[in-house]
Design a protein around this motif. Structure first.
Motif, PDB file in Angstrom:
ATOM      1  N   SER A 115       0.804  -1.145  -0.077  1.00 20.71           N
ATOM      2  CA  SER A 115       0.094  -0.048  -0.001  1.00 20.71           C
ATOM      3  C   SER A 115       0.862   1.244  -0.026  1.00 20.71           C
ATOM      4  O   SER A 115       0.510   2.219  -0.763  1.00 20.71           O
ATOM      5  N   ASP A 116       1.928   1.311   0.779  1.00 19.07           N
ATOM      6  CA  ASP A 116       2.783   2.265   0.814  1.00 19.07           C
ATOM      7  C   ASP A 116       3.541   2.504  -0.211  1.00 19.07           C
ATOM      8  O   ASP A 116       3.944   3.786  -0.691  1.00 19.07           O
ATOM      9  N   GLN A 117       3.850   1.504  -1.158  1.00 22.92           N
ATOM     10  CA  GLN A 117       4.637   1.599  -2.666  1.00 22.92           C
ATOM     11  C   GLN A 117       3.775   2.360  -3.523  1.00 22.92           C
ATOM     12  O   GLN A 117       4.291   3.183  -4.272  1.00 22.92           O
ATOM     13  N   LYS A 118       2.317   2.297  -3.541  1.00 19.59           N
ATOM     14  CA  LYS A 118       1.363   2.794  -4.542  1.00 19.59           C
ATOM     15  C   LYS A 118       1.241   4.269  -3.923  1.00 19.59           C
ATOM     16  O   LYS A 118       1.222   5.113  -4.790  1.00 19.59           O
ATOM     17  N   ILE A 119       1.209   4.445  -2.575  1.00 20.84           N
ATOM     18  CA  ILE A 119       1.248   5.728  -1.954  1.00 20.84           C
ATOM     19  C   ILE A 119       2.531   6.636  -2.477  1.00 20.84           C
ATOM     20  O   ILE A 119       2.265   7.914  -2.999  1.00 20.84           O
ATOM     21  N   PHE A 120       3.644   5.977  -2.569  1.00 18.54           N
ATOM     22  CA  PHE A 120       4.802   6.456  -2.623  1.00 18.54           C
ATOM     23  C   PHE A 120       4.803   7.003  -4.214  1.00 18.54           C
ATOM     24  O   PHE A 120       5.149   7.994  -4.653  1.00 18.54           O
ATOM     25  N   ILE A 121       4.524   6.186  -5.108  1.00 28.84           N
ATOM     26  CA  ILE A 121       4.591   6.299  -6.466  1.00 28.84           C
ATOM     27  C   ILE A 121       3.521   7.425  -7.106  1.00 28.84           C
ATOM     28  O   ILE A 121       3.598   8.289  -7.766  1.00 28.84           O
ATOM     29  N   LYS A 122       2.418   7.433  -6.380  1.00 31.01           N
ATOM     30  CA  LYS A 122       1.325   8.368  -6.487  1.00 31.01           C
ATOM     31  C   LYS A 122       2.002   9.934  -6.306  1.00 31.01           C
ATOM     32  O   LYS A 122       1.728  10.646  -7.283  1.00 31.01           O
TER      33      LYS A 122
ATOM     34  N   ALA B 215       5.049  10.776  -5.842  1.00 33.34           N
ATOM     35  CA  ALA B 215       6.728  10.920  -5.938  1.00 33.34           C
ATOM     36  C   ALA B 215       6.763  11.335  -7.552  1.00 33.34           C
ATOM     37  O   ALA B 215       7.621  12.106  -7.821  1.00 33.34           O
ATOM     38  N   LYS B 216       5.871  10.717  -8.324  1.00 38.06           N
ATOM     39  CA  LYS B 216       6.040  10.977  -9.778  1.00 38.06           C
ATOM     40  C   LYS B 216       5.765  12.565 -10.164  1.00 38.06           C
ATOM     41  O   LYS B 216       6.161  12.875 -11.377  1.00 38.06           O
ATOM     42  N   ASN B 217       5.086  13.380  -9.265  1.00 41.01           N
ATOM     43  CA  ASN B 217       4.724  14.541  -9.375  1.00 41.01           C
ATOM     44  C   ASN B 217       6.035  15.450  -9.000  1.00 41.01           C
ATOM     45  O   ASN B 217       5.946  16.753  -9.402  1.00 41.01           O
ATOM     46  N   LEU B 218       6.945  15.100  -8.375  1.00 43.61           N
ATOM     47  CA  LEU B 218       8.006  15.924  -7.890  1.00 43.61           C
ATOM     48  C   LEU B 218       9.142  16.137  -8.820  1.00 43.61           C
ATOM     49  O   LEU B 218       9.064  15.614  -9.870  1.00 43.61           O
ATOM     50  N   ASP B 219       9.876  17.281  -8.672  1.00 45.69           N
ATOM     51  CA  ASP B 219      10.877  17.657  -9.686  1.00 45.69           C
ATOM     52  C   ASP B 219      12.054  16.760  -9.292  1.00 45.69           C
ATOM     53  O   ASP B 219      12.759  16.663 -10.589  1.00 45.69           O
ATOM     54  N   PHE B 220      12.517  16.232  -8.264  1.00 39.90           N
ATOM     55  CA  PHE B 220      13.449  15.322  -8.169  1.00 39.90           C
ATOM     56  C   PHE B 220      13.481  14.629  -7.113  1.00 39.90           C
ATOM     57  O   PHE B 220      12.719  15.243  -5.903  1.00 39.90           O
ATOM     58  N   ILE B 221      14.152  13.352  -6.870  1.00 40.32           N
ATOM     59  CA  ILE B 221      14.315  12.639  -5.749  1.00 40.32           C
ATOM     60  C   ILE B 221      15.878  11.949  -5.770  1.00 40.32           C
ATOM     61  O   ILE B 221      15.929  11.217  -6.720  1.00 40.32           O
TER      62      ILE B 221
ATOM     63  N   VAL C 106      13.341   1.977  -5.514  1.00 41.25           N
ATOM     64  CA  VAL C 106      12.534   2.955  -6.235  1.00 41.25           C
ATOM     65  C   VAL C 106      12.051   2.615  -7.607  1.00 41.25           C
ATOM     66  O   VAL C 106      10.810   2.551  -7.900  1.00 41.25           O
ATOM     67  N   LEU C 107      12.872   2.038  -8.551  1.00 40.17           N
ATOM     68  CA  LEU C 107      12.728   1.913  -9.785  1.00 40.17           C
ATOM     69  C   LEU C 107      11.765   0.701  -9.792  1.00 40.17           C
ATOM     70  O   LEU C 107      11.091   0.494 -10.745  1.00 40.17           O
ATOM     71  N   GLU C 108      11.894  -0.262  -8.969  1.00 39.25           N
ATOM     72  CA  GLU C 108      11.058  -1.496  -8.828  1.00 39.25           C
ATOM     73  C   GLU C 108       9.705  -1.058  -8.554  1.00 39.25           C
ATOM     74  O   GLU C 108       8.701  -1.628  -9.110  1.00 39.25           O
ATOM     75  N   TYR C 109       9.540  -0.198  -7.556  1.00 37.30           N
ATOM     76  CA  TYR C 109       8.138   0.334  -7.194  1.00 37.30           C
ATOM     77  C   TYR C 109       7.395   1.080  -8.493  1.00 37.30           C
ATOM     78  O   TYR C 109       6.059   1.043  -8.436  1.00 37.30           O
ATOM     79  N   GLY C 110       8.139   1.582  -9.231  1.00 36.03           N
ATOM     80  CA  GLY C 110       7.255   2.260 -10.538  1.00 36.03           C
ATOM     81  C   GLY C 110       8.200   2.826 -11.499  1.00 36.03           C
ATOM     82  O   GLY C 110       9.446   3.132 -11.191  1.00 36.03           O
ATOM     83  N   ASP C 111       7.709   3.429 -12.623  1.00 36.94           N
ATOM     84  CA  ASP C 111       8.446   3.845 -13.727  1.00 36.94           C
ATOM     85  C   ASP C 111       8.897   5.352 -13.311  1.00 36.94           C
ATOM     86  O   ASP C 111       8.018   6.446 -13.967  1.00 36.94           O
ATOM     87  N   LEU C 112       9.758   5.824 -12.419  1.00 36.82           N
ATOM     88  CA  LEU C 112       9.918   7.163 -12.253  1.00 36.82           C
ATOM     89  C   LEU C 112      11.180   7.557 -13.141  1.00 36.82           C
ATOM     90  O   LEU C 112      12.061   6.952 -13.229  1.00 36.82           O
ATOM     91  N   LYS C 113      10.882   8.958 -13.525  1.00 32.49           N
ATOM     92  CA  LYS C 113      12.130   9.405 -14.248  1.00 32.49           C
ATOM     93  C   LYS C 113      12.772  10.531 -13.561  1.00 32.49           C
ATOM     94  O   LYS C 113      13.699  11.146 -14.274  1.00 32.49           O
ATOM     95  N   ASN C 114      12.239  10.851 -12.190  1.00 32.51           N
ATOM     96  CA  ASN C 114      12.852  12.067 -11.574  1.00 32.51           C
ATOM     97  C   ASN C 114      13.804  11.533 -10.487  1.00 32.51           C
ATOM     98  O   ASN C 114      14.241  12.313  -9.658  1.00 32.51           O
ATOM     99  N   VAL C 115      14.270  10.234 -10.660  1.00 34.86           N
ATOM    100  CA  VAL C 115      15.323   9.699  -9.414  1.00 34.86           C
ATOM    101  C   VAL C 115      16.760   9.846  -9.845  1.00 34.86           C
ATOM    102  O   VAL C 115      17.015   9.402 -10.900  1.00 34.86           O
ATOM    103  N   PHE C 116      17.190  10.324  -8.745  1.00 33.76           N
ATOM    104  CA  PHE C 116      18.997  10.397  -9.026  1.00 33.76           C
ATOM    105  C   PHE C 116      19.651   9.493  -7.789  1.00 33.76           C
ATOM    106  O   PHE C 116      19.200   9.748  -6.848  1.00 33.76           O
ATOM    107  N   LEU C 117      20.688   8.847  -8.114  1.00 32.61           N
ATOM    108  CA  LEU C 117      21.436   8.107  -7.067  1.00 32.61           C
ATOM    109  C   LEU C 117      22.671   9.038  -6.734  1.00 32.61           C
ATOM    110  O   LEU C 117      23.320   9.497  -7.359  1.00 32.61           O
ATOM    111  N   THR C 118      22.472   9.193  -5.442  1.00 34.41           N
ATOM    112  CA  THR C 118      23.500  10.257  -4.857  1.00 34.41           C
ATOM    113  C   THR C 118      24.257   9.449  -3.686  1.00 34.41           C
ATOM    114  O   THR C 118      24.052   8.296  -3.523  1.00 34.41           O
ATOM    115  N   LYS C 119      24.679  10.164  -2.575  1.00 35.34           N
ATOM    116  CA  LYS C 119      25.168   9.458  -1.446  1.00 35.34           C
ATOM    117  C   LYS C 119      24.555  10.408  -0.357  1.00 35.34           C
ATOM    118  O   LYS C 119      23.910  11.403  -0.300  1.00 35.34           O
ATOM    119  N   ASP C 120      25.104  10.069   0.954  1.00 29.38           N
ATOM    120  CA  ASP C 120      24.755  10.788   2.249  1.00 29.38           C
ATOM    121  C   ASP C 120      24.951  12.291   2.039  1.00 29.38           C
ATOM    122  O   ASP C 120      26.017  12.801   1.666  1.00 29.38           O
TER     123      ASP C 120
END
Length: 382
Positions: A137-144, A146-152, A163-177
């Motif tokens: 349920s939280d996966q669906k909430i997150f994607i719902k 998150a897809k509207n944000l400018d970046f994650i 995150v990429l397994e949860y949904g097809d998001l194009k605004n996700v970046f891999l960074t570090k702490d």
């Protein structure tokens, strides 16, 4: 520009390191306001910063968001869109950290960001977060939302692939702490000290079936090894010394009592509150740090003090993997090879220190580049 950093809890110095790491960077060119649900206490501890009261008050959250599931969005809609700090900001950035987990509850935090984006038409991003193994349920909430944000920005590969397994998001970046943006401090050698000292940070953690008894046994083994090597042991944490707030020094007291170590004169507890700068100065007095709190370890490494991590969540192991020091880490509920691991850790030589220092500086430079990406995404035309 006006930047609002949301969901700030800097009374924990791990969170303070994360929040101020990006906050100070944004302050170089922008006006920054920090949203916190501990307004009075936070303003007292960090009066030089601009603070506003957060809508994430835990009591209100429990009473309304969880208690009125069919009305909660309606009840919170107007306070959120009418709050002047949200309306006046050009961009809202969710503070770095690790709160996107099902056991914390994610929808209210995501809902605020969603409204800021869709209703207030602001630039909105999530900066350097860990993403938990969310319920369906939280996966669906997150994607719902998150897809509207400018970046994650996610701070480890586990979170990124999840995150990429949860949904097809194009605004996700891999960074570090994000705390690496604080920068590294190179210190003078302390080999002339008469008494060697180890700081140990502990914390209580009962999520994901973790065992307190096994953790206490692990800490007991670590203490025994430290004492055998003639170290003075001081319990010190990023999170301590404040009333009505999580205090790891209480956990340290319980460990000492449980393990019958009260009479040992080589063991002590620092139970005072230290702000972020004070804690970093305190850390520099130690030869080694053994930290359950990940940011006790990161702050130590940034202050040129070798740090061994007790990993209670995925973020600890993931961080030590990209630092290339996974041999300086052990799981929260494991004692396997702890004697051998600490032997290697305590015998770190100048060559390994230099290699680690270079790696940290590489990560700092990388984080500077990612911060510039975030800035560009914020200032792009809406």
């Amino acid at each position: 520009m006006k930047i609002l950093i949301d969901n700030c809890v800097p009374l924990n110095n791990g969170d303070a390191a994360l929040i101020f790491s990006i906050g100070k960077k944004f302050e170089n060119k922008n006006q920054v306001v920090y949203n916190t649900n501990n307004f009075a206490k936070v303003k007292e501890k960090y009066p030089e910063n601009s603070w506003s009261r957060s809508l994430l008050d835990r009591r209100i959250y429990r009473l309304i968001w969880k208690g009125l599931p069919f009305l909660n969005k309606i009840i919170f809609f107007f306070p959120i869109i009418l709050k002047k700090e949200y309306r006046q900001a050009d961009a809202i950035i969710s503070a770095p950290g690790g709160y996107i987990h099902s056991y914390y509850g994610i929808e209210f935090r995501m809902y605020i960001l969603y409204l800021c984006k869709k209703i207030l038409k602001k630039k909105v991003g999530i900066y350097s977060q860990s993403i938990g193994n969310l319920s369906r349920s939280d996966q669906k909430i997150f994607i719902k939302y998150a897809k509207n944000l400018d970046f994650i920005f996610v701070r480890d590969e586990i979170s990124y692939h999840r995150v990429l397994e949860y949904g097809d998001l194009k605004n996700v970046f891999l960074t570090k702490d994000a705390a690496f943006l604080l920068g590294k401090k190179d210190l003078q050698d302390k080999s002339d000290k008469k008494k060697r000292k180890v700081a140990i940070s502990v914390r209580s953690w009962d999520k994901e079936g973790r065992s307190k008894a096994r953790y206490y046994d692990l800490i007991g083994t670590i203490i025994t090894i430290c004492l055998e090597k003639d170290f003075e042991v001081v319990f010190l944490s990023t999170c301590q010394g404040l009333d009505d707030y999580v205090d790891d020094s209480k956990v340290a007291e319980n460990i000492i009592e449980t393990l019958n170590l009260k009479e040992c004169k080589s063991i002590s507890i620092d139970n005072a509150y230290h702000d972020l700068n004070e804690l970093q100065f305190a850390i520099r007095d130690f030869d080694f740090v053994i930290g359950t709190r990940l940011h006790m370890c990161i702050l130590s490494l940034l202050n040129s003090v070798p740090a061994f991590n007790i990993s209670y969540e995925e973020k600890g192991k993931a961080t030590y993997e990209y630092l290339d020091i996974v041999d300086y880490s052990i799981d929260y509920n494991s004692e396997n090879n702890i004697t051998e691991k600490l032997k290697v850790f305590f015998e770190i030589d100048e060559s390994r220190k230099e290699t680690l220092s270079k790696k940290i500086k590489e990560i700092i430079a990388e984080q500077e580049d990612f911060f510039e990406i975030a800035e560009q995404l914020i200032i792009e035309e809406k």
